[in-house]
Design a protein around this motif. Structure first.
Motif: not given
Length: 206
Positions: A133-137, A63-74
């Protein structure tokens, strides 16, 4: 070892748990903090954690990783939308991460790389979360390059290269307690990509 900062007590327990885990991943990795210390940082009892995350620390880490990626992509979306030159947007993105690392005394790096380095073959859920996560970034960066006129296949390749420089540079700077490694990598890579002789941001001739 310094104590982890506690999340604001007025946040709901689930958000406090995710915030505490995110900070732990940045500073120590998943296996570097015990459950008791994590719960103390989140100001949440064990029962509350298992109510929200029945899978325990691993599910909370996902869950933490998913939220980090949401913030990074935003953040990437905002930079790419407000900076016409995508390479300049990437420079600003990496500079922001570098400043955050420096502000923590080179203690808190990117949680994605930290967890990836310590993940084991049996950590399937974590590895899948990291891969996503890496794929989304990479996809976000590639889309910004496509919007600037680059062919999709080349954009994906350059995005992978930029993410590699970002993660590798942060790791080296964290170890060296110096921004020099990531700044040198960023300056060199972006100068190469911006060079007219590289044609990196130009479509190939037919």
């Amino acid at each position: 070892m310094p104590r982890m900062p506690a999340p604001p007590p007025f946040e709901p327990a689930r958000e406090r748990l995710i915030a505490a885990m995110t900070d732990a991943l940045r500073r120590r990795g998943l296996h570097g903090i015990g459950l008791t210390e994590l719960l103390q940082a989140a100001q949440a009892p064990k029962g509350v954690m298992y109510h929200h995350f029945p899978g325990g620390k691993t599910e909370l880490a996902v869950a933490a990783i998913d939220q980090v990626v949401v913030r990074m992509t935003a953040g990437l979306d905002k930079l790419l939308a407000t900076t016409p030159d995508p390479l300049q947007a990437m420079r600003r993105w990496i500079a922001g991460a570098t400043a955050r690392l420096q502000d923590t005394g080179f203690e808190a790096g990117c949680p994605l790389a930290t967890v990836a380095l310590e993940s084991r073959p049996e950590d399937q859920a974590l590895r899948e979360a990291l891969a996503r996560a890496f794929e989304r970034v990479r996809e976000r960066i590639a889309q910004g390059l496509v919007n600037a006129g680059l062919p999709a296949e080349r954009a994906l390749g350059l995005a992978a290269l930029i993410v590699a420089a970002y993660e590798g540079g942060l790791l080296q700077s964290r170890v060296a307690h110096s921004v020099e490694p990531i700044q040198r990598a960023t300056d060199t890579l972006l100068a190469l990509l911006a060079s007219p002789s590289s044609n990196a941001l130009q479509e190939p001739s037919p």
